[in-house]
Motif scaffolding. Structure first.
Motif, short mmCIF file in Angstrom:
data_model
loop_
_atom_site.label_atom_id
_atom_site.label_comp_id
_atom_site.label_asym_id
_atom_site.label_seq_id
_atom_site.Cartn_x
_atom_site.Cartn_y
_atom_site.Cartn_z
N UNK A 86 0.81 -1.23 0.00
CA UNK A 86 0.00 0.00 0.00
C UNK A 86 0.84 1.27 0.00
N UNK A 87 2.17 1.13 -0.12
CA UNK A 87 3.03 2.30 -0.28
C UNK A 87 3.57 2.92 1.00
N UNK A 88 3.41 2.29 2.14
CA UNK A 88 3.96 2.86 3.37
C UNK A 88 5.49 2.85 3.31
N UNK A 89 6.09 3.86 3.93
CA UNK A 89 7.55 3.94 4.01
C UNK A 89 7.95 4.25 5.45
N UNK A 90 9.12 3.70 5.84
CA UNK A 90 9.60 3.82 7.21
C UNK A 90 11.06 4.25 7.19
N UNK A 91 11.47 5.06 8.16
CA UNK A 91 12.84 5.54 8.29
C UNK A 91 13.79 4.39 8.61
N UNK A 92 14.93 4.32 7.90
CA UNK A 92 15.87 3.21 8.11
C UNK A 92 16.61 3.30 9.45
N UNK A 93 16.62 4.46 10.08
CA UNK A 93 17.33 4.61 11.36
C UNK A 93 16.43 4.39 12.57
N UNK A 94 15.14 4.69 12.42
CA UNK A 94 14.24 4.65 13.58
C UNK A 94 13.04 3.72 13.40
N UNK A 95 12.71 3.37 12.17
CA UNK A 95 11.51 2.59 11.90
C UNK A 95 10.25 3.43 11.89
N UNK A 96 10.37 4.73 12.17
CA UNK A 96 9.21 5.63 12.20
C UNK A 96 8.59 5.77 10.80
N UNK A 102 2.44 7.25 4.77
CA UNK A 102 1.36 6.31 5.06
C UNK A 102 0.94 5.49 3.86
N UNK A 103 -0.02 4.66 4.12
CA UNK A 103 -1.07 4.73 5.12
C UNK A 103 -0.73 4.21 6.52
N UNK A 104 0.38 3.55 6.73
CA UNK A 104 0.73 3.09 8.09
C UNK A 104 0.80 4.29 9.02
N UNK A 105 0.43 4.07 10.28
CA UNK A 105 0.48 5.14 11.27
C UNK A 105 1.39 4.80 12.45
N UNK A 106 1.87 3.55 12.52
CA UNK A 106 2.74 3.12 13.60
C UNK A 106 4.09 2.70 13.04
N UNK A 107 5.14 2.97 13.81
CA UNK A 107 6.50 2.60 13.43
C UNK A 107 6.65 1.08 13.38
N UNK A 108 7.65 0.63 12.64
CA UNK A 108 8.02 -0.78 12.68
C UNK A 108 8.67 -1.06 14.03
N UNK A 109 8.29 -2.14 14.70
CA UNK A 109 8.91 -2.46 15.99
C UNK A 109 10.41 -2.74 15.81
N UNK A 110 11.21 -2.15 16.69
CA UNK A 110 12.66 -2.33 16.63
C UNK A 110 13.06 -3.64 17.27
#
Length: 134
Positions: A99-109, A113-121
Motif C-alpha cells: 500500500x506504499x507505506x515507508x519507514x525511516x531506516x534509522x528509527x523505523x518511524x 502512510x497509510x501506516x500510522x505506527x512505526x516498525x517495531x525495533x
C-alpha cells in the motif's frame, strides 16, 4: 428490501476502510510480529548490508539496515498497516509495496502512510562478521 441490502453493504465497506478496526488489526499484527520471531544468530554478514540501505530477510520477518557506517539497526519486516512483509530498502526508507507505506531506516518511524505506527525495533548484536537479531 433491495435498497436496504445495498445500504448495509455500502456501510460495511465504509466502516472497514480507515476505521479504528483497521488500526486494531494493524496493532495486533505488529504485536504478533514483534514477539513471534526469536533470536536469529548470524542472520547476515556485515558486508550484506549497504551503508544508507538495508536488506529484508523474509523468512525471519526482519529487516536490517545500516543508516550510517557501522550503525546497524533491525526492525520487524511486517508492515504495521495491514501485515504485509515490507518489500525492500531504498532511498533511505524501508518500503512496503502493498500500500506504499515507508519507514525511516534509522528509527523505523513512519515517513509515508497509510501506516500510522512505526516498525517495531529489534535488538541487533554485531559480531566479527555476523549480525544477530533478537
Amino acid at each position: 428490501m433491495r435498497a436496504a441490502g445495498i445500504v448495509a453493504v455500502a456501510g460495511v465497506g465504509l466502516t472497514a476502510c480507515g476505521s479504528d478496526a483497521d488500526q486494531a488489526v494493524g496493532d495486533a499484527v505488529s504485536d504478533a510480529a514483534s514477539s513471534a520471531a526469536g533470536a536469529v544468530k548470524d542472520l547476515a554478514k556485515k558486508a550484506d548490508i549497504p551503508v544508507g540501505g538495508g536488506k529484508v530477510f523474509d523468512s525471519a520477518k526482519v529487516v536490517i539496515t545500516q543508516p550510517t557506517e557501522g550503525d546497524y539497526k533491525a526492525f520487524s519486516a511486517v508492515c504495521t498497516h495491514q501485515g504485509c512483509t515490507v518489500s525492500g530498502v531504498e532511498g533511505g526508507t524501508i518500503n512496503c509495496a502493498c500500500h506504499g507505506s515507508t519507514f525511516d531506516i534509522a528509527t523505523g518511524e513512519v515517513k509515508g502512510g497509510p501506516a500510522t505506527k512505526a516498525l517495531p525495533e529489534k535488538k541487533v548484536t554485531v559480531g566479527a562478521d555476523g549480525i544477530s537479531v533478537t
